[in-house]
Design a protein around this motif. Structure first.
Motif, PDB file in Angstrom:
ATOM      1  N   ILE A 124       4.792   6.120  -8.602  1.00  0.00           N
ATOM      2  CA  ILE A 124       4.713   4.680  -8.319  1.00  0.00           C
ATOM      3  C   ILE A 124       3.699   4.051  -9.282  1.00  0.00           C
ATOM      4  CG2 ILE A 124       4.089   2.931  -6.605  1.00  0.00           C
ATOM      5  CD1 ILE A 124       5.001   4.877  -4.437  1.00  0.00           C
ATOM      6  N   ILE A 162       8.846   5.182  -4.784  1.00  0.00           N
ATOM      7  CA  ILE A 162       8.775   4.398  -3.543  1.00  0.00           C
ATOM      8  C   ILE A 162       9.715   4.999  -2.488  1.00  0.00           C
ATOM      9  CG2 ILE A 162       9.301   2.145  -2.494  1.00  0.00           C
ATOM     10  CD1 ILE A 162       8.357   0.899  -5.238  1.00  0.00           C
ATOM     11  N   VAL A 174       2.177   2.680  -0.630  1.00  0.00           N
ATOM     12  CA  VAL A 174       3.025   2.121  -1.690  1.00  0.00           C
ATOM     13  C   VAL A 174       2.474   0.762  -2.138  1.00  0.00           C
ATOM     14  CG1 VAL A 174       5.316   1.157  -2.201  1.00  0.00           C
ATOM     15  CG2 VAL A 174       5.128   3.310  -0.929  1.00  0.00           C
TER      16      VAL A 174
END
Lengths: 406, 112
Positions: free
Chosen positions: A168, A320, A357
């Protein structure tokens, strides 16, 4: 100290090292031939640059004793207090030095991943300066938050082998750099044919191979959990490649480039979950991640947004999906040191994963925009138009991939 | 003397070579070229979606022959290179002003 664990970590570290040249070939095969050397050079020089910086200050920022949950202090600066004896905190059955080097290989490939978004137009010198700043200011804190005992770790966010810290983080940072750099000259007007798809396959295969060290090595021991992670890793990669093959049939025919991409996306998505989920969950994660990345790439390709090699669609979206899927599929039956996910009765874990996230993505996006902007204003991020047209191989390195007259 | 330049499909080379041999024309130069005709390239696929490649790979055959052999040569290429589908190629005939053989310094018709 455990010799079996130590042997496995030594091997795993070497396996993860191989991923960066693998990535170089994966990316290199997809660019035009005038930018092949430049693309290979980006990954290889980051292997050298971060290989040194990790020893000097990278490891201590990520894994040094905690400062306010945000970053490590200088206790391990220049490998001070890191020796042949195991660490008290990390991987307590192997030499602290090899745990440090294992983590160093992660840092190297994370920086290298970003380059796929900016190939064919970024100035080499600017990229090197960016790598130094990004390692210190973005990778240092985020690796600390998740793995170094920082605030996300304290909250109980799960990231087995780097879905958040590596993928990410790299995917969103890539997005930020594209916002600053803009599209390549001729984007959407000229044909940008990959110079060598077999090279892409060699690269993707080296990534897949090295990923066994990445994920199974993250068990930090030669044990059942390593075997579990090994199996979930291979399964997710296989399922995602298969899914991509099936999806691309919708648009005429299955391509090798698509199959290789699918495998990498599956590897990305299983990374945070590898040591927390069952092999059957890995099949689901591979399939979901391939669909998500495929449609993200489709969406992106219709817009005037030139993430050259789709780093965000592969690593950002794949990461993600993996981070959230960890919150769904994780089970303490696989790993007693983890937590149950939503499907095993713990809805809270999904919320924590989502927070991980958002925090990582937000920090990487804003931080990278600031670093990139400063470099752009001072030394310039992008090559001149002439240099871009000639190709970065000649303009940045004075070399070319293929000689002229035989 | 004439020069025949024929742009043909790669897969027809063997047939063209054979047809020319049958009428006694052995010498030729073959080059890999790319270009486009009326159909304007082909679509290739990327990870998702496709992109157009404007220029297709073809072969260019160059032959120098005596004026008398020219029609037969064109005829042989025409028949052997034809598949009937779009993209079969083109043949051009040019006059040749002079010819020299490097090894013996012969000139003119003797060279061909």
């Amino acid at each position: 100290m455990d010799t079996g664990d130590t042997a496995w970590l030594l091997v795993s570290t070497a396996l993860v090292m191989l991923m960066t040249p693998g990535l170089a070939l994966f990316y290199g095969g997809m660019v035009r031939r005038k930018n092949l050397i430049s693309t290979l050079m980006m990954s290889f020089s980051i292997l050298a640059l971060v290989g040194v910086l990790w020893i000097v200050f990278g490891y201590t920022l990520g894994f040094g004793p905690d400062i306010g949950g945000f970053i490590g202090n200088f206790h391990f600066f220049g490998m001070n207090n890191v020796g042949e004896a195991p660490s008290d905190v990390y991987a307590t059955t192997v030499p602290h030095l090899i745990f440090m080097m294992f983590q160093g290989m992660f840092a190297i490939i994370t920086v290298a991943l970003i380059t796929g978004a900016v190939v064919e137009r970024i100035k080499f010198s600017a990229l090197m300066v960016f790598a130094v700043a990004w390692l210190a200011l973005i990778y240092g804190p985020i690796s600390h938050w998740v793995w170094g005992g920082g605030w996300l770790a304290q909250l109980g966010v799960l990231d087995f082998a780097g879905g958040t810290v590596v993928h990410i983080n790299a995917g969103v940072s890539a997005l930020a750099l594209v916002l600053l750099l803009g599209a390549r000259k001729g984007f959407k007007k000229e044909t940008m044919e990959p110079n060598n798809i077999p090279m892409v396959l060699i690269g993707a295969s080296l990534l897949w191979f090295g990923w066994f060290g990445f994920n199974a090595g993250s068990a930090l021991g030669s044990n059942g959990l390593a075997a579990e992670a090994f199996v979930t890793t291979n399964t997710a990669a296989a399922m995602a490649a298969l899914t991509w093959i099936l999806l691309s049939w919708r648009q005429r025919r299955p391509t090798l480039l698509g199959a290789a991409t699918g495998a990498v996306v599956g590897l990305v998505a299983i990374t945070p979950a590898a040591g927390y989920v069952t092999p059957l969950a890995a099949i689901a994660i591979g399939a979901i991640a391939a669909c998500a990345s495929y449609f993200a790439m489709n969406w992106r390709s219709k817009r005037n947004f030139d993430d050259s090699l789709d780093v965000f669609a592969c690593h950002g979206v794949g990461g993600i999906v993996g981070a959230l899927a960890t919150g769904l599929f994780a089970t303490v039956a696989v790993n007693a040191a983890g937590f149950d996910g939503l499907f095993h009765g713990n809805a809270m874990q999904l919320g924590k994963q989502a927070l991980g996230v958002l925090a990582t993505g937000g920090f990487a996006l804003i931080g990278t925009l600031v670093i990139g902007k400063i470099i752009d204003k001072t030394m310039g991020l992008r090559v001149t138009e002439v240099e871009e047209v000639v190709g970065l191989d000649l303009s940045q390195h004075g070399e070319r991939a293929y000689g002229g007259i035989k | 003397m004439k020069k025949i330049e024929a742009i043909i499909r790669e897969e027809r080379l063997d047939a063209v070579k054979k047809a020319l041999e049958e009428i006694g024309l052995i010498g030729m130069t073959v080059t890999e070229v790319s270009g486009r005709g009326q159909q304007k390239g082909i679509p290739l696929q990327w990870r998702v979606g496709e992109y157009r490649v404007d220029f297709l790979p073809k072969l260019k055959i160059e032959i120098i022959c005596h004026d008398d052999d020219c029609n037969a040569a064109v005829d042989a290429i025409m028949k052997s290179a034809k598949t009937g589908r779009i993209g079969d190629g083109k043949i051009f005939v040019l006059p040749v002003e002079a010819a020299y053989r490097i090894r013996t310094a012969e000139t003119g018709e003797a060279v061909v």
